[in-house]
Motif scaffolding. Structure first.
Motif, PDB file in Angstrom:
ATOM      1  N   ALA A 219      -3.525  81.745-100.713  1.00 18.07           N
ATOM      2  CA  ALA A 219      -4.593  80.843-101.144  1.00 18.07           C
ATOM      3  C   ALA A 219      -4.937  81.130-102.597  1.00 18.07           C
ATOM      4  CB  ALA A 219      -5.828  81.019-100.274  1.00 18.07           C
ATOM      5  N   LYS A 220      -5.371  80.086-103.278  1.00 20.72           N
ATOM      6  CA  LYS A 220      -5.822  80.251-104.661  1.00 20.72           C
ATOM      7  C   LYS A 220      -7.267  80.739-104.657  1.00 20.72           C
ATOM      8  CE  LYS A 220      -4.280  76.003-105.448  1.00 20.72           C
ATOM      9  NZ  LYS A 220      -4.062  74.741-106.120  1.00 20.72           N
ATOM     10  N   ALA A 221      -7.751  81.129-105.803  1.00 16.71           N
ATOM     11  CA  ALA A 221      -9.107  81.685-105.911  1.00 16.71           C
ATOM     12  C   ALA A 221     -10.177  80.704-105.429  1.00 16.71           C
ATOM     13  CB  ALA A 221      -9.387  82.107-107.346  1.00 16.71           C
ATOM     14  N   ASP A 222      -9.912  79.407-105.537  1.00 16.44           N
ATOM     15  CA  ASP A 222     -10.906  78.420-105.099  1.00 16.44           C
ATOM     16  C   ASP A 222     -10.858  78.158-103.595  1.00 16.44           C
ATOM     17  OD1 ASP A 222      -8.626  76.896-104.794  1.00 16.44           O
ATOM     18  OD2 ASP A 222      -9.174  75.381-106.289  1.00 16.44           O
ATOM     19  N   GLY A 223      -9.958  78.866-102.880  1.00 15.45           N
ATOM     20  CA  GLY A 223      -9.871  78.739-101.437  1.00 15.45           C
ATOM     21  C   GLY A 223      -8.838  77.744-100.949  1.00 15.45           C
ATOM     22  N   THR A 224      -8.286  76.925-101.836  1.00 11.23           N
ATOM     23  CA  THR A 224      -7.257  75.975-101.422  1.00 11.23           C
ATOM     24  C   THR A 224      -5.943  76.711-101.237  1.00 11.23           C
ATOM     25  OG1 THR A 224      -6.699  75.381-103.705  1.00 11.23           O
ATOM     26  CG2 THR A 224      -8.346  74.027-102.588  1.00 11.23           C
ATOM     27  N   LYS A 225      -5.109  76.164-100.352  1.00  8.36           N
ATOM     28  CA  LYS A 225      -3.855  76.849-100.079  1.00  8.36           C
ATOM     29  C   LYS A 225      -2.838  76.596-101.187  1.00  8.36           C
ATOM     30  CE  LYS A 225      -1.396  73.527 -97.201  1.00  8.36           C
ATOM     31  NZ  LYS A 225      -0.631  73.381 -95.980  1.00  8.36           N
ATOM     32  N   PHE A 226      -1.914  77.508-101.297  1.00  8.65           N
ATOM     33  CA  PHE A 226      -0.822  77.410-102.249  1.00  8.65           C
ATOM     34  C   PHE A 226       0.411  77.081-101.434  1.00  8.65           C
ATOM     35  CE2 PHE A 226       2.749  79.153-104.556  1.00  8.65           C
ATOM     36  CZ  PHE A 226       2.481  78.839-105.870  1.00  8.65           C
ATOM     37  N   GLY A 227       0.957  75.896-101.625  1.00  7.22           N
ATOM     38  CA  GLY A 227       2.135  75.547-100.839  1.00  7.22           C
ATOM     39  C   GLY A 227       2.663  74.173-101.141  1.00  7.22           C
ATOM     40  N   LYS A 228       3.734  73.820-100.423  1.00  6.87           N
ATOM     41  CA  LYS A 228       4.456  72.588-100.711  1.00  6.87           C
ATOM     42  C   LYS A 228       3.692  71.322-100.356  1.00  6.87           C
ATOM     43  CE  LYS A 228       7.208  72.923 -96.519  1.00  6.87           C
ATOM     44  NZ  LYS A 228       7.099  72.076 -95.526  1.00  6.87           N
ATOM     45  N   SER A 229       2.695  71.408 -99.497  1.00 12.25           N
ATOM     46  CA  SER A 229       1.941  70.206 -99.148  1.00 12.25           C
ATOM     47  C   SER A 229       0.778  69.939-100.106  1.00 12.25           C
ATOM     48  CB  SER A 229       1.430  70.294 -97.708  1.00 12.25           C
ATOM     49  OG  SER A 229       0.567  71.390 -97.574  1.00 12.25           O
ATOM     50  N   GLU A 230       0.613  70.792-101.095  1.00 13.42           N
ATOM     51  CA  GLU A 230      -0.454  70.620-102.081  1.00 13.42           C
ATOM     52  C   GLU A 230       0.060  69.845-103.289  1.00 13.42           C
ATOM     53  OE1 GLU A 230      -3.754  71.680-101.611  1.00 13.42           O
ATOM     54  OE2 GLU A 230      -2.871  71.890 -99.638  1.00 13.42           O
ATOM     55  N   SER A 231      -0.857  69.253-104.040  1.00  8.84           N
ATOM     56  CA  SER A 231      -0.449  68.541-105.257  1.00  8.84           C
ATOM     57  C   SER A 231      -0.021  69.548-106.317  1.00  8.84           C
ATOM     58  CB  SER A 231      -1.603  67.683-105.785  1.00  8.84           C
ATOM     59  OG  SER A 231      -2.690  68.505-106.140  1.00  8.84           O
ATOM     60  N   GLY A 232       0.839  69.111-107.214  1.00  9.24           N
ATOM     61  CA  GLY A 232       1.296  69.988-108.282  1.00  9.24           C
ATOM     62  C   GLY A 232       2.293  71.034-107.817  1.00  9.24           C
ATOM     63  N   THR A 233       3.008  70.733-106.752  1.00 13.75           N
ATOM     64  CA  THR A 233       3.964  71.672-106.182  1.00 13.75           C
ATOM     65  C   THR A 233       5.162  71.861-107.093  1.00 13.75           C
ATOM     66  OG1 THR A 233       3.321  71.024-103.962  1.00 13.75           O
ATOM     67  CG2 THR A 233       5.454  72.048-104.185  1.00 13.75           C
ATOM     68  N   VAL A 234       5.666  73.067-107.136  1.00 13.49           N
ATOM     69  CA  VAL A 234       6.927  73.339-107.825  1.00 13.49           C
ATOM     70  C   VAL A 234       7.962  73.726-106.779  1.00 13.49           C
ATOM     71  CG1 VAL A 234       5.950  74.011-110.049  1.00 13.49           C
ATOM     72  CG2 VAL A 234       6.251  75.730-108.296  1.00 13.49           C
ATOM     73  N   TRP A 235       9.186  73.337-107.032  1.00 10.15           N
ATOM     74  CA  TRP A 235      10.297  73.622-106.137  1.00 10.15           C
ATOM     75  C   TRP A 235      11.313  74.486-106.863  1.00 10.15           C
ATOM     76  CZ3 TRP A 235      10.059  71.585-101.202  1.00 10.15           C
ATOM     77  CH2 TRP A 235       9.091  70.616-100.986  1.00 10.15           C
ATOM     78  N   LEU A 236      12.029  75.316-106.139  1.00 10.96           N
ATOM     79  CA  LEU A 236      13.088  76.116-106.741  1.00 10.96           C
ATOM     80  C   LEU A 236      14.322  75.279-107.052  1.00 10.96           C
ATOM     81  CD1 LEU A 236      12.833  79.363-104.604  1.00 10.96           C
ATOM     82  CD2 LEU A 236      11.875  78.909-106.864  1.00 10.96           C
ATOM     83  N   ASP A 237      14.432  74.126-106.430  1.00  3.50           N
ATOM     84  CA  ASP A 237      15.551  73.210-106.666  1.00  3.50           C
ATOM     85  C   ASP A 237      15.362  72.513-108.014  1.00  3.50           C
ATOM     86  OD1 ASP A 237      17.441  71.189-106.683  1.00  3.50           O
ATOM     87  OD2 ASP A 237      16.947  70.443-104.692  1.00  3.50           O
ATOM     88  N   PRO A 238      16.283  72.722-108.987  1.00  2.00           N
ATOM     89  CA  PRO A 238      16.120  72.093-110.303  1.00  2.00           C
ATOM     90  C   PRO A 238      16.182  70.568-110.267  1.00  2.00           C
ATOM     91  CG  PRO A 238      18.201  73.292-110.184  1.00  2.00           C
ATOM     92  CD  PRO A 238      17.457  73.567-108.919  1.00  2.00           C
TER      93      PRO A 238
END
Length: 92
Positions: free
Chosen positions: A15-34
């Motif tokens: 989770a981020k400091a604001d309590g929201t989760k860090f993951g692929k279903s969140e906005s602003g996601t980064v992927w390892l796939d170029p």
């Protein structure tokens, strides 16, 4: 396969400091796939990490030792930009 040992691995939700989760279903996601995230977008994502999250992300997403991370956090207490740069280069 009867009687064979089975093992599992579970990890806590990041989770981020604001309590929201860090993951692929969140906005602003980064992927390892170029094909999904360019190297520039990946770098910018880590560079723009909030000050409150950067030390935790160094612990989760890099192979830096705890002492190195603590030292980096202490040296960069006034400005976390150096710590964010460290995440950018190591979390790839």
């Amino acid at each position: 396969m009867e009687g064979a040992a089975a093992f599992g691995l579970t990890l806590p939700l990041i989770a981020k400091a604001d309590g929201t989760k860090f993951g692929k279903s969140e906005s602003g996601t980064v992927w390892l796939d170029p094909a999904k995230t360019s190297p520039y977008e990946m770098y910018q994502f880590w560079l723009n990490t909030s000050d409150a999250d950067v030390i935790g992300f160094l612990k989760h997403f890099t192979f830096l030792g705890r002492d190195a991370i603590d030292d980096l956090g202490a040296r960069c207490a006034a400005t976390r930009r150096s710590a964010r740069r460290s995440v950018c280069w190591r979390a790839r």
